[in-house]
Design a protein around this motif. Structure first.
Motif: not given
Length: 371
Positions: A338-348
């Protein structure tokens, strides 16, 4: 069989303006799956019997095919795809190719897997596309040469029988064969051009390789992880977060639209199998003014298991790789970020190893698929 009504026949000649204005396509039921022929996974077109007008490697370029009406070379019109010369018959009395005449290309998948759908894209090939296509599959261990793949003892299974296709169209096919595939042979009858090839399916990793690694990335596409669902795919697909390597630009990660409510965005993943997770990486590379502000991780063991938070809501920095060692190993089959509130990630990245139960199921599935 095709996924939708078939596109057959010529497209209209290019009349100027947007070259994709009359492009024929459809919503295919398999395109949320991983493209097993993605160059980022290591796929390649390793051989073709003819590539006179346009190189075979163009088939796997990740971006849509481009068209420049003014671009010509010494051999003729330069096309963004794989295009062979026109076939001819044996003599003046027999000027046409036979029914058996065809051109072919050998494709090494980036990750072995079960193919669920194929798109043979003839974008911009309006009067020079093949009359029909067919696709065959083989499962060959190691890194075989083109000669080894074409040897008499290799078993090829038909995934797409010889089927008429249309020009300037995404020709989609549902595949029902339940088998592990490492290589494809793409045939065009009798000749012509194909812009792009997409091979959608599920990765079927080699359990012996994963066992030898011991600790590996349990959610990586190349190891058999997958995205099951995501709250938002507005700017880029959630599957990007489990692609190989680090992100090299902003759209190589997962970015959501801007939220105007009090909710948050999320991705749910299925691990390669039941495993014990010991360490986590959350990377926001190239996401600078749009990275997620915070992230948390929850785990679930089994389809009906309860979700348990394993990493509490933690602040993230832009353009940064964040590493976390979990206080104790977490047994899971599914993970949700879960990311807060929005946006992004590139890798997990989720590092750990399969449980004995998970490894046993992986080995059984490998045998079932003919691996």
């Amino acid at each position: 069989m095709t996924a939708t009504a078939r596109f057959t026949g010529d497209a209209n000649p290019y009349g100027g303006g947007d070259p994709y204005a009359d492009y024929r396509t459809a919503d295919f039921p398999f395109t949320d799956l991983v493209d097993l022929a993605d160059r980022r996974l290591g796929a390649g077109v390793i051989a073709a019997n003819d590539e006179f007008f346009a190189e075979r490697e163009n088939l796997l370029k990740p971006e849509p095919a481009e068209f420049d009406p003014e671009r010509f070379g010494h051999k003729g019109k330069i096309m963004d795809g794989w295009e062979t010369r026109r076939r001819r018959g044996a003599s003046a009395d027999r000027p046409h190719p036979t029914d058996e005449d065809h051109d072919w290309a050998l494709v090494r998948l980036g990750a072995p897997g079960v193919v669920r759908g194929i798109i043979v894209d003839t974008a911009h090939f309006r009067g020079n596309y093949p009359q029909a296509v067919s696709v065959e599959a083989a499962c060959v261990p190691g890194s075989p040469s083109p000669g080894a793949l074409l040897a008499p003892g290799v078993k090829w299974t038909t995934l797409v029988p010889r089927t008429a296709v249309g020009g300037h169209a995404a020709n989609g096919f549902v595949v029902a064969a339940e088998q592990r595939v490492t290589h494809l042979r793409v045939n065009q009858h009798p000749d012509g051009g194909i812009a792009r090839l997409r091979v959608y399916g599920e990765v079927a990793p080699d359990p012996a390789w994963l066992a030898a690694l011991g600790t590996f990335d349990l959610v990586a596409l190349e190891n058999g992880g997958m995205v099951e669902d995501a709250s938002d795919r507005f700017y880029s697909p959630a599957t990007n977060t489990i692609q190989p390597g680090r992100s090299r630009k902003m759209d190589d990660g997962w970015e959501t639209r801007r939220r105007r409510d009090k909710g948050n965005d999320w991705i749910r993943y299925r691990l390669v199998e039941q495993a014990e997770i010991r360490a986590v990486e959350i990377d926001t590379a190239y996401l600078k003014g749009n990275s997620a502000g915070w992230a948390s991780l929850s785990a679930c063991d089994g389809e009906s298991g309860e979700w348990t938070e394993v990493l509490p809501r933690t602040p993230l920095q832009p353009d940064t790789n964040h590493r976390f060692v979990l206080p104790e190993a977490v047994r899971a089959t599914h993970i949700r970020i879960d990311i807060f509130p929005d946006g992004g990630i590139s890798r997990l990245r989720l590092f750990g190893s399969a449980t004995q139960e998970g490894a046993t199921r992986l080995a059984a599935r490998h045998r079932e698929l003919g691996g």
